[in-house]
Design a protein around this motif. Structure first.
Motif: not given
Length: 170
Positions: A65-84
């Protein structure tokens, strides 16, 4: 202090307006119990109180039930998958996750990070070489400078000791 007792303190902290303390307690719980999806979700809720969607997305990433806009913000802050992968702070294999959704997200993230790193990565810090290499080798650099400083200190002390012995002998 156990999970239940700490969560009770978190609720007291939130009820009395001590949101930073509640967040700190929850971060400690996630560090101690990284596989507890409920603790992660509660931390995401506290970050929502802060108005920090990237952190809310980070800690709710494994929830269906995560919020897509929050996940998008997380992925934008950590664009590198290793850092994510590192930011998610999971330890152990994906199979340890309580839900199919979480297991699938963890496997997907590890696959993306492994592809970005150019080799297989595992969760946690059981693969220090992979993490240091993925992080730009900072650990090797710091270790190298530490060894260099220790060697210089040893040589200085050895020189002082040698000079003292020579003075005694004369």
């Amino acid at each position: 202090m156990g999970i239940e007792r700490t969560l009770a303190r978190v609720e007291t902290d939130l009820a009395t307006g001590r949101v930073p303390l509640a967040r700190q307690r929850l971060r400690g719980l996630v560090g101690s119990f990284p596989r507890d999806l409920g603790v992660r979700l509660r931390l995401a809720e506290v970050y929502r109180l802060y108005g920090e969607p990237a952190q809310a997305g980070r800690w709710s990433l494994l929830d269906a039930d995560r919020r897509p806009e929050e996940v998008a913000a997380f992925e934008a802050r950590y664009p590198d998958p290793v850092e994510r992968m590192r930011a998610v702070a999971w330890r152990g294999p994906e199979e340890g996750a309580a839900t199919d959704f979480a297991r699938e997200r963890l496997a997907e993230l590890r696959r993306d990070a492994s592809r970005a790193a150019g080799r297989p990565l595992e969760w946690g810090f059981t693969d220090p070489e992979g993490w240091e290499e993925a992080a730009g080798g900072i650990g090797d650099t710091l270790a190298g400078w530490g060894c260099f400083a220790a060697m210089v200190l040893f040589l200085v002390l050895a020189g002082i000791g040698t000079a003292t012995v020579v003075r005694w002998l004369w």
